[in-house]
Design a protein around this motif. Sequence first.
Motif, mmCIF file in Angstrom:
data_model
loop_
_atom_site.group_PDB
_atom_site.id
_atom_site.type_symbol
_atom_site.label_atom_id
_atom_site.label_comp_id
_atom_site.label_asym_id
_atom_site.label_seq_id
_atom_site.Cartn_x
_atom_site.Cartn_y
_atom_site.Cartn_z
ATOM 1 N N THR A 168 -2.377 7.742 8.561
ATOM 2 C CA THR A 168 -3.313 8.005 7.943
ATOM 3 C C THR A 168 -4.865 7.637 8.316
ATOM 4 O O THR A 168 -5.770 8.048 7.678
ATOM 5 N N GLY A 169 -5.310 7.336 9.221
ATOM 6 C CA GLY A 169 -6.158 6.655 9.677
ATOM 7 C C GLY A 169 -6.382 5.224 9.294
ATOM 8 O O GLY A 169 -8.104 4.904 9.785
ATOM 9 N N LYS A 170 -5.483 4.735 8.315
ATOM 10 C CA LYS A 170 -6.212 3.395 7.562
ATOM 11 C C LYS A 170 -5.862 2.273 9.149
ATOM 12 O O LYS A 170 -4.534 2.430 9.706
ATOM 13 N N ASP A 171 -6.357 1.476 8.640
ATOM 14 C CA ASP A 171 -5.794 -0.179 9.564
ATOM 15 C C ASP A 171 -4.980 -0.912 8.171
ATOM 16 O O ASP A 171 -5.454 -0.862 7.405
ATOM 17 N N TYR A 172 -3.803 -1.077 8.186
ATOM 18 C CA TYR A 172 -2.372 -1.558 7.575
ATOM 19 C C TYR A 172 -3.017 -3.131 7.868
ATOM 20 O O TYR A 172 -2.223 -4.130 7.090
ATOM 21 N N ARG A 228 -1.609 3.606 11.971
ATOM 22 C CA ARG A 228 -3.188 4.057 11.574
ATOM 23 C C ARG A 228 -2.836 5.767 12.304
ATOM 24 O O ARG A 228 -3.688 6.167 11.492
ATOM 25 N N SER A 263 -6.264 -3.811 1.215
ATOM 26 C CA SER A 263 -5.850 -2.457 0.608
ATOM 27 C C SER A 263 -7.137 -2.298 -0.562
ATOM 28 O O SER A 263 -7.826 -2.916 -0.941
ATOM 29 N N GLU A 312 -4.381 -6.649 10.754
ATOM 30 C CA GLU A 312 -5.958 -7.070 10.708
ATOM 31 C C GLU A 312 -5.958 -8.309 11.431
ATOM 32 O O GLU A 312 -4.811 -9.774 11.244
ATOM 33 N N ARG A 348 0.507 -1.385 14.887
ATOM 34 C CA ARG A 348 -1.195 -0.951 14.340
ATOM 35 C C ARG A 348 -1.295 0.629 14.634
ATOM 36 O O ARG A 348 -2.322 1.364 13.957
ATOM 37 N N ALA A 377 0.830 -0.867 -0.339
ATOM 38 C CA ALA A 377 -0.059 0.157 -0.044
ATOM 39 C C ALA A 377 0.591 0.656 -0.208
ATOM 40 O O ALA A 377 1.818 1.247 -0.598
ATOM 41 N N ASP A 378 0.979 1.946 0.538
ATOM 42 C CA ASP A 378 1.789 3.330 0.860
ATOM 43 C C ASP A 378 2.454 3.256 2.155
ATOM 44 O O ASP A 378 2.946 3.832 3.006
#
Length: 221
Positions: A203-207, A200, A221, A209, A196, A128-129
């Motif tokens: 960017t506020g994303k969960d990378y 997070r 993604s 799980e 995690r 992803a990023d």
Amino acid sequence: MNHILIIDDDVHINDMLDNILTQAGYKVYHAYSGTEALLFLSNCKPDLILLDLMLPGLSGEEVLSQIVNIPVIVMSAKADVKDKVALLLNGAADYITKPFEIDELLARIIVQLRDTSKCNPVHTLNYADITLYLDTHEVQITNRNVKLTKTEFAILKLLMENPKQILTKTVILDRISEDTPDCMESSLRVHVSNLRKKLREVTGKDYIEAVWGIGFKMAES
């Protein structure tokens, strides 16, 4: 996408280069003084730097002396050969004299980025990023540094090496045991939870799980 930092106090030149480099497919950042440049570099690592010498505060030469492992193209009106030689010997990857032709600058940028990719063909992992630097143990998300512990780095590296696999706790502990022998099953969940959270926060994303009752994997993604 390659990231380029322009260090120049001339707003007109910054705007002009921003427009041209963005059209060429680069992500562009700006610093208008030597101090601002070093502050940026303390948190982010661009792929290439365009550096003017006449800067307020710290000079371009002083900034250059503190840049490590990033190709720097000096942009300067100084045309004296001695100046060019001194800068090249002190860490600059290339030198272009102002005023310059845009096509020539773009060609020099392409050459430097091409040479860098040849020298470091497998020294990063990407998902992803997220970019993980194997040599320096740095982690960046959208070009922002994320400070990880040794154990967190080892866990993220393993997950990024196997992005589509669910890795059990036993497998994770076994694979990272050489790098982090102090990590136990009782503390693994805490390490993953902290990892995690740090990712997070950018960017506020969960990378990552959690797969209930099994283990962990990189999030889709």
